[in-house]
Write a protein that holds these residues in place. Structure first.
Motif: not given
Length: 844
Positions: A655-656, A591-594, A571-575, A547-555
């Motif tokens: 975070e938004a 950040a929120p507001g973007e 987003g992601t978790f940990g390192d 695995v090179e990269r891993v993260g979550e997408v929320r829809i």
């Protein structure tokens, strides 16, 4: 003089003089008509070539215009003819939603309403973790959907009879994936809803499967496929969201005891589509907060279909325009050659009393006849080729496939072609009507002269002279038209190579459609509602060495400047190294507001990077700065919802978003190292993730826009090949004509001691000269044109505009052109060497 005797040609095409039946003292128009009628009667064979060329060019132009129009309008004609619904309503809580569909149907803006029920039907047992959910999505209508409105475009068969208990309709995508045809039988098992829910919620997955595999647990049901087709959302599909659907009517659904799968919805056609936002607001007001209602709207689905079909329509229109310009050049070249031959008789015609004006009118009458016949044949050819249109994904939308006579386009285009071809033929007709055989020095080619003065071989210098010097009178050769034709063909070929290579790169590189990952990991009930489950899954995946990269997408669904938009949060978790979409301009929101938007969405909202927009997220209104332009993958809450695409949708910071609820759906995205065995990775992860949830894997995520481009890949090559073939044949014919008219020059070369090999080399160098001039101009011009067209297309989709110039492809084009040109010079001159020089000089 009442009658004049003139010799008729022996078939060589050098003269068309015949016996006239009118006195030269008649009116001028009568003289021209009489001469033209006689020439057409006795010399019609000399015009066959022009008739066929006009028919071919005109047929390609007309089918391009008619095909472009048919392709461009297919989606909207489908919407009107099939009365496609304006919105699909999908309660995210399914049967547990508080939404009262009777109240929805009673809303004043509703014109037609139909309930849709999810059917708890599965394949044949025994059931395992792999095959339990491998079957199609089975749905039932109340008899109105697919019959009264929202009727599918049928690829084969018909819509099921609502009263029949054993007929079903299958979506085209699922039928193709399973090799199903009309008349096949589908078998599945139907479980009582209580039993299925108990088995599904059993904490011991194997024990749940045992409940389903118990004798008598389910009812086996068989039905016959009577129709295969697609709806608006099946014209082009997002990879991973294919409509793998089987539809039944109310009769079989009631016969089975209405076995609910836990979800359902409704299709609605509005009295006024402009009231869609008002309708959505009214439906949302019927349910409490947290009871999410997801909509799949016709405008979004239509726009997606149009983005997929428009490139093919544009390609056909461009093809028609280029073919028209080429046609004007080629027909003008053919007409000029024909009239140059006719000009040999001008001295004789002038001697018996005709004027240049009469000879011009005579030529135009003959040209009008040839062009008119050719255009009539072109209409017939274009009508026959209508069977091949529309092209690309639009074929799935065409409500009336097959032969079509598009009278306004065909007849209007035919009239314009007649005017165009007569216009390009008028100047050579006038020039040749006044022509006398001129003698004297002819200005030679400076290049050929320079080669000869610098010690080049006679074969080379004479070949360059033959390729560049047009000659004069009876030996005139259309070298300029030949070179322009070669430049045009090479330009089209080079532009096609650049365009096709750029398109192919997008199709195979996820960076261009926002899919910077290789595997999507989903799980039972989705992992997005539990941050701990997501964190555990991400950590387990990140620990894998491949695995090179891993993260979550929320829809989730948000509102931007009053428009509903599907939004993604990465987003992601940990390192672990995060997975994120491609950013074409600016940066990713942190950040929120973007917020970042797709290019199409930016255009719809009339905003750009740096602007501020009004946003509603989870019911909370705020503002956000547009900090980037994103290239998005094609994802959504589920099949029956609006989804993002390359240039459509929004990206916000995790975070938004508010607390994790049913209002969002999430996936874990995995980017693997190059060359990793994906199947082996999924096998390992199936075991490693079982402690968190039952995982499901998806390896494809191309959005519908790219799927449309996949269907487009061969079209530019086919159209360009047709153009290059037509021009290539014409250029080759021009080379043959050049050799024929320069028989005297060739005979003189032989008489002066040139060997057959030297003369042959002269012909080869003649062809190579035309090719080199064409390459010097056509290749750079083609690269510029190809890059420009690709940039326009990429910008229209919202992807990265990074055109590719494949050096290997361009080099292959250069080599192929030189070889073909050498052959085009070699063959006719070898044929010309069959005649003895003395015979040629004596005949001259």
């Amino acid at each position: 003089m009442s009658r004049t005797g003139c010799q008729h040609p022996d078939g060589s095409g050098a003269s068309v003089l015949v016996v006239l039946r009118f006195a030269w003292s008649d009116q001028q128009v009568h003289t021209s008509l009489a001469l033209a009628r006689a020439q057409l009667r006795h010399g019609w064979r000399n015009l066959v070539g022009i008739v066929l060329l006009v028919a071919l060019i005109g047929g390609l132009v007309l089918v391009g215009l008619a095909g472009a129009q048919r392709t461009r309008t297919a989606v909207d004609r489908m919407i009107d003819r099939q009365e496609v619904s304006d919105v699909l309503i999908n309660p995210d809580l399914g049967d547990e939603s508080a939404l009262d569909f009777d109240k929805v149907a009673a809303l004043p803006m509703v014109a037609a309403f139909s309930r849709v029920h999810g059917v708890g039907a599965f394949g044949e047992g025994p059931f395992t973790a792999d095959n339990l959910f491998s079957g199609p999505l089975t749905l039932a209508t109340d008899g109105k959907l697919m019959a009264d409105f929202d009727r599918p475009v049928m690829a084969a068969g018909r819509v099921p009879d609502p009263a029949s208990t054993d007929e079903v309709y299958v979506d085209r995508t699922y039928a193709a994936s399973k090799g199903l045809h009309v008349g096949d039988t589908i078998r599945w098992t139907v479980f009582p809803p209580d039993l299925f829910q108990a088995a599904k919620s059993n904490p011991d997955f194997d024990a749940g499967l045992a409940m389903l595999n118990a004798p008598g647990a389910g009812q086996l049901f068989e039905a016959t496929i009577v129709g295969i087709g697609n709806g608006l959302d099946g014209i082009v599909v997002d990879q991973g969201y294919e409509p793998i659907q089987v539809w039944m009517g109310p009769a079989p659904y009631q016969k089975l005891g209405e076995p609910s799968a836990g979800y359902g919805g409704a299709a609605v056609r509005l009295k006024d589509p402009a009231r869609l936002a008002e309708f959505e607001a009214a439906v949302n007001a019927m349910v409490p907060a947290g009871d999410l209602i997801v909509f799949q709207t016709q405008p979004v689905t239509r726009a997606k279909a149009l983005r997929a079909t428009e490139p093919a329509a544009t390609a056909l229109a461009i093809f028609a325009v280029i073919t028209t310009l080429l046609g004007a050049l080629l027909v003008g070249q053919a007409v000029s050659r024909r009239f140059q031959l006719d000009a040999r008789d001008n001295e004789t015609l002038a001697a018996i009393g005709t004027t240049s004006r009469q000879r011009f009118v005579t030529s135009m009458i003959r040209l009008t006849t040839a062009v008119t016949v050719g255009v009539l044949l072109a209409i017939a050819l274009a009508s026959a080729l209508s069977l091949l249109t529309p092209v690309g994904p639009a074929r799935n939308a065409e409500p009336d496939p097959g032969f079509q006579f598009a009278a306004p386009i065909l007849l209007g285009g035919a009239a314009l072609l007649i005017v165009l071809f007569l216009a390009v033929g008028a100047l050579p007709a006038w020039n040749n009507a006044r022509r006398r055989e001129r003698v004297g020095a002819i200005r030679g080619s400076a290049v050929a002269g320079w080669l000869a003065s610098n010690g080049a071989s006679p074969a080379l210098s004479n070949g360059v002279r033959f390729g560049l010097e047009p000659g004069r009178g009876s030996t005139a050769v259309p070298t300029r038209a030949t070179i322009i034709g070669a430049i045009t063909a090479i330009t089209v070929a080079a532009a096609t190579i650049v365009f096709a290579s750029s398109l192919d790169r997008v199709v195979h590189d996820g960076r261009f459609y926002g899919s910077n990952f290789d595997v999507i990991v989903d799980a039972d009930d989705g992992p997005s509602n539990d941050a701990g489950v997501v964190s555990g899954m991400v950590g387990a995946i990140a620990a894998d060495p491949d695995v090179e990269r891993v993260g979550e997408v929320r829809i989730t669904q948000i509102t931007v400047n009053g428009r509903d938009e599907t939004s993604l949060a990465f987003g992601t978790f940990g390192d672990a190294t995060a997975v994120s979409p491609t950013i074409a301009e600016g940066r990713l929101p942190t950040a929120p507001g973007e917020i970042a938007l797709g290019l199409t969405t930016m255009r719809q909202l009339d905003v750009g990077v740096g602007d501020t927009v009004d946003v509603v997220i989870d019911g909370v209104a705020t503002t956000a700065e547009v900090v980037g332009r994103a290239v998005l993958p094609g994802v959504g809450l589920y099949q029956g919802s609006d989804r993002t695409s390359i240039g459509v949708g929004a990206v916000v910071a995790p975070e938004a978003l508010g607390p994790r609820t049913e209002a969002t759906k999430g996936f874990v995205l995995v980017g693997l190292k190059p060359g990793v065995d994906v199947d082996a990775f999924e096998t390992r992860m199936g075991t490693a993730l079982s402690s968190f949830a039952q995982p499901y894997f998806q390896t494809g995520s191309r959005p519908s826009d790219v799927e449309g481009l996949v269907r487009l890949r061969s079209l530019p090559v086919v159209l360009a090949s047709l153009l290059v073939l037509v021009v290539g044949v014409t250029v080759a014919n021009a080379m043959v004509v050049a050799v024929r008219r320069r028989r005297r020059d060739i005979a003189i070369l032989q008489s002066m001691g040139s060997t057959r090999g030297n003369v042959t080399a002269t012909g080869v160098w003649q062809g190579v000269t035309v090719a080199v001039v064409g390459l010097l101009v056509g290749v750079p011009l083609g690269i510029v044109v190809g890059r420009w067209f690709w940039t326009r297309l990429a910008n229209s989709f919202g992807t990265l505009a990074e055109p590719v110039v494949p050096l290997a492809g361009v080099a292959a084009l250069v080599a192929a052109v030189i070889v073909l040109a050498a052959i085009a010079g070699f063959v006719p001159i070898r044929r010309g060497l069959r005649h003895h020089p003395a015979e040629v000089l004596r005949s001259e």
